[in-house]
Write a protein that holds these residues in place. Structure first.
Motif, mmCIF file in Angstrom:
data_model
loop_
_atom_site.group_PDB
_atom_site.id
_atom_site.type_symbol
_atom_site.label_atom_id
_atom_site.label_comp_id
_atom_site.label_asym_id
_atom_site.label_seq_id
_atom_site.Cartn_x
_atom_site.Cartn_y
_atom_site.Cartn_z
ATOM 1 N N SER A 137 -19.846 58.744 -17.326
ATOM 2 C CA SER A 137 -19.414 58.835 -15.933
ATOM 3 C C SER A 137 -18.214 59.773 -15.795
ATOM 4 O O SER A 137 -17.315 59.540 -14.988
ATOM 5 N N ALA A 138 -18.199 60.834 -16.594
ATOM 6 C CA ALA A 138 -17.109 61.810 -16.510
ATOM 7 C C ALA A 138 -17.102 62.459 -15.127
ATOM 8 O O ALA A 138 -18.154 62.660 -14.525
ATOM 9 N N PRO A 139 -15.939 62.788 -14.591
ATOM 10 C CA PRO A 139 -15.875 63.381 -13.250
ATOM 11 C C PRO A 139 -16.511 64.766 -13.219
ATOM 12 O O PRO A 139 -16.664 65.419 -14.248
ATOM 13 N N ARG A 140 -16.826 65.210 -12.021
ATOM 14 C CA ARG A 140 -17.420 66.540 -11.882
ATOM 15 C C ARG A 140 -16.443 67.621 -12.310
ATOM 16 O O ARG A 140 -16.826 68.625 -12.917
ATOM 17 N N LEU A 141 -15.162 67.395 -11.997
ATOM 18 C CA LEU A 141 -14.123 68.339 -12.409
ATOM 19 C C LEU A 141 -12.819 67.582 -12.631
ATOM 20 O O LEU A 141 -12.448 66.726 -11.823
ATOM 21 N N ILE A 142 -12.134 67.896 -13.720
ATOM 22 C CA ILE A 142 -10.819 67.306 -13.964
ATOM 23 C C ILE A 142 -9.972 68.268 -14.795
ATOM 24 O O ILE A 142 -10.475 68.910 -15.721
ATOM 25 N N ASP A 143 -8.723 68.393 -14.401
ATOM 26 C CA ASP A 143 -7.742 69.166 -15.167
ATOM 27 C C ASP A 143 -6.861 68.179 -15.923
ATOM 28 O O ASP A 143 -6.038 67.483 -15.311
ATOM 29 N N VAL A 144 -7.055 68.113 -17.223
ATOM 30 C CA VAL A 144 -6.252 67.221 -18.070
ATOM 31 C C VAL A 144 -4.993 67.974 -18.492
ATOM 32 O O VAL A 144 -5.079 69.049 -19.088
ATOM 33 N N ARG A 145 -3.838 67.417 -18.182
ATOM 34 C CA ARG A 145 -2.563 68.051 -18.522
ATOM 35 C C ARG A 145 -1.975 67.370 -19.760
ATOM 36 O O ARG A 145 -2.028 66.134 -19.879
ATOM 37 N N GLY A 146 -1.419 68.171 -20.666
ATOM 38 C CA GLY A 146 -0.842 67.580 -21.868
ATOM 39 C C GLY A 146 -0.083 68.599 -22.690
ATOM 40 O O GLY A 146 0.191 69.725 -22.235
ATOM 41 N N GLU A 147 0.252 68.217 -23.915
ATOM 42 C CA GLU A 147 1.110 69.032 -24.782
ATOM 43 C C GLU A 147 0.421 69.304 -26.114
ATOM 44 O O GLU A 147 -0.117 68.386 -26.741
ATOM 45 N N VAL A 148 0.443 70.566 -26.531
ATOM 46 C CA VAL A 148 -0.007 70.943 -27.872
ATOM 47 C C VAL A 148 1.211 70.866 -28.790
ATOM 48 O O VAL A 148 2.248 71.458 -28.499
ATOM 49 N N VAL A 149 1.084 70.129 -29.878
ATOM 50 C CA VAL A 149 2.196 69.932 -30.802
ATOM 51 C C VAL A 149 1.713 70.120 -32.237
ATOM 52 O O VAL A 149 0.505 70.174 -32.506
ATOM 53 N N ILE A 150 2.666 70.220 -33.149
ATOM 54 C CA ILE A 150 2.382 70.170 -34.577
ATOM 55 C C ILE A 150 3.139 68.975 -35.148
ATOM 56 O O ILE A 150 4.354 68.873 -34.971
ATOM 57 N N LEU A 151 2.419 68.074 -35.781
ATOM 58 C CA LEU A 151 3.063 66.901 -36.374
ATOM 59 C C LEU A 151 4.010 67.338 -37.487
ATOM 60 O O LEU A 151 3.825 68.385 -38.118
ATOM 61 N N ARG B 268 -9.456 72.226 -18.330
ATOM 62 C CA ARG B 268 -10.393 71.996 -17.222
ATOM 63 C C ARG B 268 -11.766 71.641 -17.771
ATOM 64 O O ARG B 268 -12.393 72.415 -18.497
ATOM 65 N N TYR B 269 -12.226 70.441 -17.404
ATOM 66 C CA TYR B 269 -13.567 69.973 -17.760
ATOM 67 C C TYR B 269 -14.441 69.989 -16.514
ATOM 68 O O TYR B 269 -14.051 69.463 -15.459
ATOM 69 N N VAL B 270 -15.610 70.593 -16.622
ATOM 70 C CA VAL B 270 -16.580 70.626 -15.533
ATOM 71 C C VAL B 270 -17.828 69.897 -16.007
ATOM 72 O O VAL B 270 -18.413 70.260 -17.032
ATOM 73 N N ASP B 271 -18.198 68.839 -15.294
ATOM 74 C CA ASP B 271 -19.323 67.988 -15.698
ATOM 75 C C ASP B 271 -19.154 67.520 -17.144
ATOM 76 O O ASP B 271 -20.125 67.439 -17.916
#
Length: 381
Positions: free
Chosen positions: A171-185, A132-135
């Motif tokens: 111009s980043a959004p006020r709030l965004i939830d970025v969904r993704g995967e944590v991996v080890i190469l 979650r990114y805020v501002d």
């Protein structure tokens, strides 16, 4: 007694610290997102050391998004629950071409279209998280959990160098939830196990377990020592910006924001395009730098996704096309017997360690007596 610091001196230090943070963030993006480092490691270390020195002399200049704040030695009392504003759903699986045909047919009939546009990407074998990114600033990171509630792993996630603490775009959004995967190469997993062996510690069975265990450490200083990577593949809540029209455009937007996205992705049309992508990735699988267990198909247009909606806890507009089970040859070293709490006896085969699908297998349950007799399985085979 230290002499007082003048305001012009603080102003100059603040301006230089801001420049260093921006420059280090730019280099992190070039290295971790685009795999195109702009400076040698020694030059990067020099910039980082200068920032550390400034913040040590002027603690008031430390900001939450400073790269020096990634690593913390604090030990949490435990993980606090986080309720996902938008649930993190699982995916329905398909294992055959026929199931992919059926998926495409269901989507086409529901949308009253003949040929559909799909976004294709890889199905990583790691740990799903939501950032979650805020501002534009990373404020919270949570594991998927049961989809509705996850665990607050913010301190640990902040140590992952490929995850930006501040989004790059102005111009980043006020709030965004970025969904993704944590991996080890794969290469990092091998190095990690080499370190474990050298330290006389237990090796990790596979990259997925290593990634999940690293994120769920109660001490972020341990997580910081693990070579974790991150790839974004979806979005949750979004406020203060227009949602892109397509899934492919969403991932392109993430790159503009400095968020890592996998390069092995494509937009295709119809079921033939889906199966072509699957076969292409299947051929490349062993040479890829990360472990995957299939590919993911999603309707590319978000309007189409919204129209199809969800069933139970999975979206109707997406399908995980899994690879067939992998096989490997090993030798039966011994047969051991396990006795359960109820007195049930289960023979277990002890095998020479063998790598299968990214996991090291050392034991197998011998529960099918008829099959064992038919194959005449003996110690030494």
């Amino acid at each position: 007694m230290a002499s007082p610091v003048s305001e012009p001196e603080i102003h100059l230090a603040a301006r230089r610290a801001a420049q260093l943070r921006a420059e280090i963030a730019r280099h992190d993006t070039a290295y971790y997102v685009f795999d195109a480092p702009e400076v040698p490691d020694a030059e990067y270390d020099k910039l980082y050391s200068e920032l550390v020195d400034i913040e040590a002399r002027y603690p008031a200049l430390v900001t939450p998004d400073s790269p020096t704040q990634r690593v913390s030695g604090a030990v949490a009392a435990g993980f606090q629950p986080v309720v996902h504003t938008v649930p993190m759903l699982s995916l329905n699986n398909g294992f055959t071409d026929q199931e992919v045909h059926a998926f495409d047919q269901r989507c086409a009939q529901a949308l009253h279209k003949t040929v559909l546009e799909y976004a294709c990407e890889l199905k990583f074998d790691g740990l799903a998280v939501s950032l979650r990114y805020v501002d534009g600033v990373l404020m919270q990171a949570a594991t998927r959990g049961d989809g509705a509630r996850g665990e607050d792993a913010t301190a640990n996630i902040r140590t992952i160098r490929s995850i930006p603490l501040r989004l790059q775009s102005k111009s980043a959004p006020r709030l965004i939830d970025v969904r993704g995967e944590v991996v080890i190469l794969k290469r990092d997993f091998e190095r990690l196990n080499q370190r474990q062996r050298a330290a006389g510690q237990r090796e990790f069975a596979n990259p997925r377990n290593a990634a999940a265990g690293s994120v769920r450490q109660l001490g972020s200083n341990i997580t910081a020592q693990r070579p974790l990577s991150f790839f974004a593949y979806g979005v949750g809540a979004l406020e203060g910006a227009d949602m892109p029209l397509t899934h492919h455009a969403l991932l392109d937007w993430y790159l503009e924001l400095g968020v890592p996205v996998c390069t092995q992705r494509a937009v295709v049309h119809g079921v033939a395009g889906l199966l072509d992508f699957f076969q292409s990735i299947k051929i490349q699988r062993d040479a890829l730098p990360y472990e995957i267990d299939g590919v993911v198909y999603k309707l590319n247009w978000l309007e189409d996704q919204a129209q199809l909606g969800f069933v139970a806890r999975a979206p109707r507009f997406a399908l995980a096309h899994k690879f067939p089970a992998q096989e490997a040859l090993s030798r039966l070293i011994a047969i051991e017997v396990n006795v359960g709490r109820t007195g049930a006896v289960t023979p277990v085969a002890r095998l020479e360690p063998v790598l299968v699908g990214g996991a090291t297998v050392t034991h197998a349950t011998l529960h099918n007596e008829d099959e064992i007799r038919r194959k005449d399985i003996r110690i030494g085979d």
